[in-house]
Design an enzyme around this catalytic site. Structure first.
Site: not given
Length: 223
Positions: A46-47
């Protein structure tokens, strides 16, 4: 007969291979984490800075410090790692993500992606990490309803909205069908709705290639 959004997410999860590093975008793509096969080792990224993200957290599992990029509470897998936002984007830009799953406003027949704004003056731009993933991920999958609320097909000959990335989308998963985009051709891998290929092509306004597997019934004893 069209798929619900959770059903689309479940369908995508079937196509994520073992040992893949995967980024899931905001919205429906987030649901994919709930349907990944137990017999595959898949690492979710997840960024906002996490590797080894798990499925969405249930009420008793919620940890206020564990969220994904869409601000959804998530769980963590054994060995999960946390890092700076800049390091996360370096992973995306450096080609270290195998698959990403994103939403879209439009996708063109040649794989152009438009998902950060429409042409509406009321549209609020939302780039996020989509541009980085579009060019950095090895495989880009898009999930979206095939038609907008006003009935316009979102898989088009050429995008009319500003592009996020050019010729980057490999597959499009929708409530009506699954499409593969190859050298400007739109190949149909599955149809869920009660339509044949010709009907689907007519309502989409695009030429389609039938790439669905052919089922052959072999009778016992037939040479």
């Amino acid at each position: 007969m069209r798929l619900t959004r959770p059903q689309i997410a479940e369908r995508i999860a079937q196509d994520i291979p073992d040992k893949a590093y995967v980024n899931l975008g905001i919205g429906v793509p987030t649901l994919v984490s709930d349907y990944l096969p137990d017999d595959r080792q898949i690492v979710l990224h997840t960024e906002n800075g996490m590797l080894g993200m798990g499925r969405a957290a249930t009420e008793n599992e919620i940890d206020l410090d564990l969220i994904n990029a869409g601000k959804i509470f998530v769980t963590e897998e054994l060995g999960a790692a946390y890092f700076h936002h800049a390091d996360s984007f370096a992973m995306m830009r450096g080609g270290h993500i195998d698959y990403c799953v994103m939403g879209a406003y439009q996708v063109s027949a040649r794989g152009d992606l438009a998902n950060w704004r429409t042409d509406s003056p009321r549209s609020i731009p939302g780039v996020g990490g989509a541009m980085d993933l579009a060019v950095g991920a090895k495989h880009v999958y898009v999930v979206m309803d095939l038609f907008s609320k006003s009935g316009e097909c979102k898989l088009v000959e050429a995008c009319t909205y500003p592009l996020t990335g050019a010729e980057c989308v490999e597959r499009v998963y929708t409530d009506v069908a699954v499409f593969e985009l190859t050298r400007g051709n739109v190949r149909v891998l599955e149809i869920f709705d009660d339509l044949d290929l010709e009907q689907l092509s007519a309502i989409m306004g695009l030429p389609l290639i039938d790439a669905r597997p052919t089922l052959v019934n072999v009778m016992a004893g037939t040479p």
